[in-house]
Design an enzyme around this catalytic site. Structure first.
Site, PDB file in Angstrom:
ATOM      1  N   ASP A  11      68.948   9.989   2.438  1.00 41.38           N
ATOM      2  CA  ASP A  11      69.337   8.677   1.932  1.00 41.38           C
ATOM      3  C   ASP A  11      70.107   7.943   3.021  1.00 41.38           C
ATOM      4  OD1 ASP A  11      69.564   6.768  -0.356  1.00 41.38           O
ATOM      5  OD2 ASP A  11      71.697   7.058   0.001  1.00 41.38           O
ATOM      6  N   SER A  12      70.165   6.631   2.904  1.00 41.16           N
ATOM      7  CA  SER A  12      70.920   5.843   3.864  1.00 41.16           C
ATOM      8  C   SER A  12      72.419   6.074   3.726  1.00 41.16           C
ATOM      9  CB  SER A  12      70.618   4.358   3.673  1.00 41.16           C
ATOM     10  OG  SER A  12      70.951   3.954   2.356  1.00 41.16           O
ATOM     11  N   TYR A  43      70.917   0.120   4.050  1.00 44.18           N
ATOM     12  CA  TYR A  43      69.582  -0.244   4.510  1.00 44.18           C
ATOM     13  C   TYR A  43      69.038  -1.467   3.767  1.00 44.18           C
ATOM     14  CZ  TYR A  43      68.711   4.191   7.053  1.00 44.18           C
ATOM     15  OH  TYR A  43      68.740   5.243   7.932  1.00 44.18           O
ATOM     16  N   GLY A  44      69.645  -1.777   2.624  1.00 44.21           N
ATOM     17  CA  GLY A  44      69.067  -2.757   1.709  1.00 44.21           C
ATOM     18  C   GLY A  44      68.852  -4.144   2.271  1.00 44.21           C
ATOM     19  N   CYS A  74      65.831   7.368  -1.283  1.00 42.31           N
ATOM     20  CA  CYS A  74      66.380   6.033  -1.053  1.00 42.31           C
ATOM     21  C   CYS A  74      65.269   5.043  -1.382  1.00 42.31           C
ATOM     22  CB  CYS A  74      66.817   5.891   0.409  1.00 42.31           C
ATOM     23  SG  CYS A  74      67.270   4.225   0.923  1.00 42.31           S
ATOM     24  N   GLU A 159      80.521   2.110  -3.682  1.00 40.33           N
ATOM     25  CA  GLU A 159      81.056   2.814  -2.517  1.00 40.33           C
ATOM     26  C   GLU A 159      82.541   2.550  -2.306  1.00 40.33           C
ATOM     27  OE1 GLU A 159      78.718   2.771   1.009  1.00 40.33           O
ATOM     28  OE2 GLU A 159      77.140   3.929   0.022  1.00 40.33           O
ATOM     29  N   CYS A 193      67.925   1.724  -7.609  1.00 39.37           N
ATOM     30  CA  CYS A 193      68.782   2.053  -6.464  1.00 39.37           C
ATOM     31  C   CYS A 193      69.571   3.281  -6.874  1.00 39.37           C
ATOM     32  CB  CYS A 193      69.716   0.906  -6.119  1.00 39.37           C
ATOM     33  SG  CYS A 193      70.971   1.333  -4.878  1.00 39.37           S
ATOM     34  N   HIS A 195      72.408   4.320  -6.094  1.00 38.69           N
ATOM     35  CA  HIS A 195      73.832   4.098  -6.357  1.00 38.69           C
ATOM     36  C   HIS A 195      74.085   3.680  -7.808  1.00 38.69           C
ATOM     37  CE1 HIS A 195      74.287   4.021  -1.998  1.00 38.69           C
ATOM     38  NE2 HIS A 195      75.589   3.929  -2.132  1.00 38.69           N
TER      39      HIS A 195
END
Length: 274
Positions: A11-12, A43-44, A74, A159, A193, A195
């Protein structure tokens, strides 16, 4: 004695740990290596070319660690880089290796969740820009209408550990409104996503009654289990010692503090420079 041949999960940043959490719960016997490219995340908002370059570097690194199988956990990397890796990179030098993503397995089943055949996708700008979910879902469910909403602030909220705060309410409500304004008959919303599962409780709090909110982890884990059953030539190469190793391209202490939020248990990572 079987060589160390783990499943690679990429994943990023941290989000892929929500996928790894479900995979290891369902398939605990295998060895796994996780790599978060935190130094270059997110990366988005990056271009297709940059995402491909970064993802390819990571895939090559996994192959150097003797991984027969790599899961790109990801959505942005799956949407922007996976097909080119599968069609151009692997056949040239690594025909015996496999790289899988998370867009397709999710797209294969998400239509079954909807009665109205109206599905909403909430994702990063990069995933929305790629139109990968519209394209893939309509391959399997041509009768389903897919609408998308880019949620650029949501990764930052997670995050920065603000996903349960009152400050997150504004951005969650804003994008729910933006999605439903496109089609009021949506009855299923996919959190596209990795997250976003950490925001799921808050999303469900503000989502109208009758709309199902779906995250990907369990879907991807079930798909991987099915894949390994159907591909014994890959499954037989995987070592099974129940080992977990975590790597990051950023500060390990920072990674370890954040990773437990996503993985649900303590993580001790190692640093790697790509």
């Amino acid at each position: 004695m079987q060589a160390y041949s783990p499943i690679g999960v990429f994943d990023s940043g941290f989000g892929g740990l929500t996928i790894l959490k479900e995979i290891t719960a369902l398939l605990p016997e295998y060895d796994y290596i996780y790599l978060g490219d935190n130094a270059r995340s997110p990366y988005g908002t990056r271009s297709f070319e940059t995402v491909y370059e970064y993802t390819l570097q990571s895939v090559k690194w996994f192959f150097d660690q003797n991984c027969p199988l790599v899961i790109i956990a990801c959505n942005t990397a799956s949407a922007k880089a996976l097909r080119k890796i599968q069609e151009e990179f692997l056949p040239q030098d690594y025909s015996e290796k496999r790289v899988l993503g998370i867009v397709r397995p999710t797209s294969e089943v998400i239509g079954d969740y909807s009665n109205t055949k109206k599905i909403g996708i909430m994702a990063t700008p990069g995933t929305v820009q790629s139109d990968s979910y519209k394209i893939e879902v309509n391959k399997f469910f041509p009768e389903v209408k897919v609408v998308q909403e880019a949620c650029p602030m949501w990764v930052a909220l997670v995050e920065n550990n603000e996903h349960e705060s009152k400050g997150a309410d504004y951005f969650v409500k804003k994008h729910i409104h933006g999605l439903l304004k496109q089609d009021k008959n949506i009855d299923t919303v996919l959190l596209a996503c990795t997250h976003y599962p950490l925001l799921k409780a808050k999303i469900e709090e503000f989502m109208p009654v009758g709309i199902t909110v779906v995250s990907q982890g369990k879907i991807v884990a079930d798909s991987l289990a099915d894949y390994l059953k159907r591909h014994p030539e890959i499954e037989s190469k995987l070592s099974q010692k129940n080992r977990r190793t975590f790597y990051t391209t950023e500060d390990t202490q920072k990674f370890d503090r954040q990773a437990s939020l996503f993985y649900g248990q303590y993580v001790e990572s190692k640093y790697v420079k790509l």
